[in-house]
Design an enzyme around this catalytic site. Structure first.
Site, PDB file in Angstrom:
ATOM      1  N   THR A  87       3.099   3.407  -6.830  1.00 23.80           N
ATOM      2  CA  THR A  87       3.076   3.878  -5.459  1.00 23.80           C
ATOM      3  C   THR A  87       2.354   5.222  -5.483  1.00 23.80           C
ATOM      4  O   THR A  87       1.797   5.595  -6.525  1.00 23.80           O
ATOM      5  CB  THR A  87       4.501   3.989  -4.876  1.00 23.80           C
ATOM      6  OG1 THR A  87       4.422   4.367  -3.496  1.00 23.80           O
ATOM      7  CG2 THR A  87       5.351   4.993  -5.632  1.00 23.80           C
ATOM      8  N   VAL A 117       0.859  -1.174   0.000  1.00 24.88           N
ATOM      9  CA  VAL A 117       0.000   0.000   0.000  1.00 24.88           C
ATOM     10  C   VAL A 117       0.898   1.228   0.000  1.00 24.88           C
ATOM     11  O   VAL A 117       1.830   1.328   0.803  1.00 24.88           O
ATOM     12  CB  VAL A 117      -0.921   0.026   1.233  1.00 24.88           C
ATOM     13  CG1 VAL A 117      -1.808   1.274   1.212  1.00 24.88           C
ATOM     14  CG2 VAL A 117      -1.773  -1.236   1.294  1.00 24.88           C
ATOM     15  N   CYS A 118       0.645   2.137  -0.917  1.00 25.73           N
ATOM     16  CA  CYS A 118       1.383   3.399  -0.971  1.00 25.73           C
ATOM     17  C   CYS A 118       2.885   3.124  -1.081  1.00 25.73           C
ATOM     18  O   CYS A 118       3.331   2.316  -1.885  1.00 25.73           O
ATOM     19  CB  CYS A 118       1.016   4.242   0.245  1.00 25.73           C
ATOM     20  SG  CYS A 118       1.540   5.961   0.168  1.00 25.73           S
ATOM     21  N   SER A 119       3.691   3.782  -0.227  1.00 30.46           N
ATOM     22  CA  SER A 119       5.141   3.646  -0.321  1.00 30.46           C
ATOM     23  C   SER A 119       5.652   2.323   0.221  1.00 30.46           C
ATOM     24  O   SER A 119       6.861   2.081   0.229  1.00 30.46           O
ATOM     25  CB  SER A 119       5.837   4.805   0.399  1.00 30.46           C
ATOM     26  OG  SER A 119       5.407   4.901   1.740  1.00 30.46           O
ATOM     27  N   GLY A 120       4.768   1.429   0.643  1.00 29.08           N
ATOM     28  CA  GLY A 120       5.181   0.069   0.977  1.00 29.08           C
ATOM     29  C   GLY A 120       5.840  -0.618  -0.208  1.00 29.08           C
ATOM     30  O   GLY A 120       6.571  -1.602  -0.046  1.00 29.08           O
TER      31      GLY A 120
END
Length: 325
Positions: A126, A106-109
């Site tokens: 991202t 999720v996102c910057s994961g």
């Protein structure tokens, strides 16, 4: 049916919504099916403090996790850049992903997945503001900044914050069908599950704010006069500039050509009637300056990678207002 074990990976200064949103989706799926077990895993024991200051108590440390994992999800947040330097965590993620049916971020994961080599040779996304950094740090990853989530084989990545819920709904749909996914979306007061290829941010927000007053005034005028003549000649005359100078200055200031900006502004304007009314495609095309439904269809699909009809089907709110035919 066997229980599907979903494991979220957190770290200090993670984004709380990257965990809470998808966690709620899978919790709802588990409550309805009895087939989902959720774990929250961190590198160390004890509470993990999110970037907002809220604390989460992981159920397990990475070393304690035993048994099969169905889906492993790395959340994002500003702490991800330090987390990706934790060799134990990255190695654990790589090892766990090898035995999992699915891997997601999720996102910057996505930076954690990339550091573990899990995005090598894959298309990924991202949050839009971090796409350039992901591409620069990991040139082996095919970064696509447009969609809200991407699936490449068994690896899924999503854009920022709420896009993680869309990704989670897509995973639930893959496991349990579209009906359950939509029921959970309604339960969570999400109007509808957005398709992964939906653009992740407003086309208007993507443009820079022009510094020169004539160009800034013309840009602001455009959005209120979309059904008028918006050719370069007409816009240059309004700005009191030659066509050549206007086109050059506009592109330098806004980051796109006048024609490109007009097209995105018209597509952006068309979203609202698609979501909130039952106005015909022909009427929307006219009111937004496309002229014909065919031109509207081509522009909408090119910019948002979804047709106006598919967009309306997924985004239309109950009780859409009647409009002109």
């Amino acid at each position: 049916m066997p229980t599907r074990r979903v494991v979220f990976v957190v770290f200090p200064h993670f984004q709380i919504l990257d965990l809470a949103g998808p966690h709620e989706v899978f919790t709802a799926a588990g409550q309805r099916t009895g087939e989902v077990e959720i774990e929250v895993v961190a590198a160390e024991r004890g509470p993990v403090v999110a970037s907002s200051g809220l604390s989460v108590s992981p159920t397990l440390t990475a070393d304690q996790l035993q048994g099969p994992v169905d889906t492993v999800i790395a959340v994002g947040g500003r702490g991800v850049y330090r987390a990706r330097e934790d060799e134990r965590l990255v190695n654990w993620l790589r090892h766990t992903a090898q035995g999992a049916r699915r891997v997601a971020s999720v996102c910057s994961g996505a930076f954690l997945l990339a550091s573990a080599g899990l995005l090598d040779g894959r298309r990924a996304v991202t949050r839009w503001a971090s796409c350039d950094r992901l591409a620069a740090d990991h040139p082996e990853v095919a970064v696509d900044p447009r969609p809200i989530f991407v699936r490449d084989g068994h690896v899924w990545t999503s854009a920022g914050v709420t896009a993680g819920m869309d990704l989670a709904l897509a995973l639930v749909e893959q496991d349990h069908g579209a009906q359950l996914s939509r029921e959970i979306a309604r339960q969570l007061v999400m109007f509808v599950q957005r398709p992964g290829d939906q653009a992740q941010f407003s086309t208007q927000l993507a443009a820079q704010r022009p510094a020169r007053a004539p160009v800034r005034e013309v840009r602001e005028w455009i959005v209120d006069h979309l059904d008028e003549d918006l050719t370069v000649a007409a816009l240059a005359a309004r700005a009191g500039m030659s066509e050549r100078d206007f086109a050059r200055v506009f592109r330098e200031a806004v980051g796109r050509t006048p024609a490109g900006y007009v097209e995105t502004a018209r597509v952006e304007a068309a979203r609202r009637p698609l979501e909130t009314t039952d106005v015909t495609m022909e009427a929307i095309a006219r009111s937004c300056g496309f002229g014909t439904a065919e031109t509207f269809h081509r522009s909408f699909k090119r910019l948002l990678t979804v047709t106006p009809g598919a967009y309306r089907e997924r985004f239309a709110r109950p009780g859409a207002l009647p409009g002109p035919r």
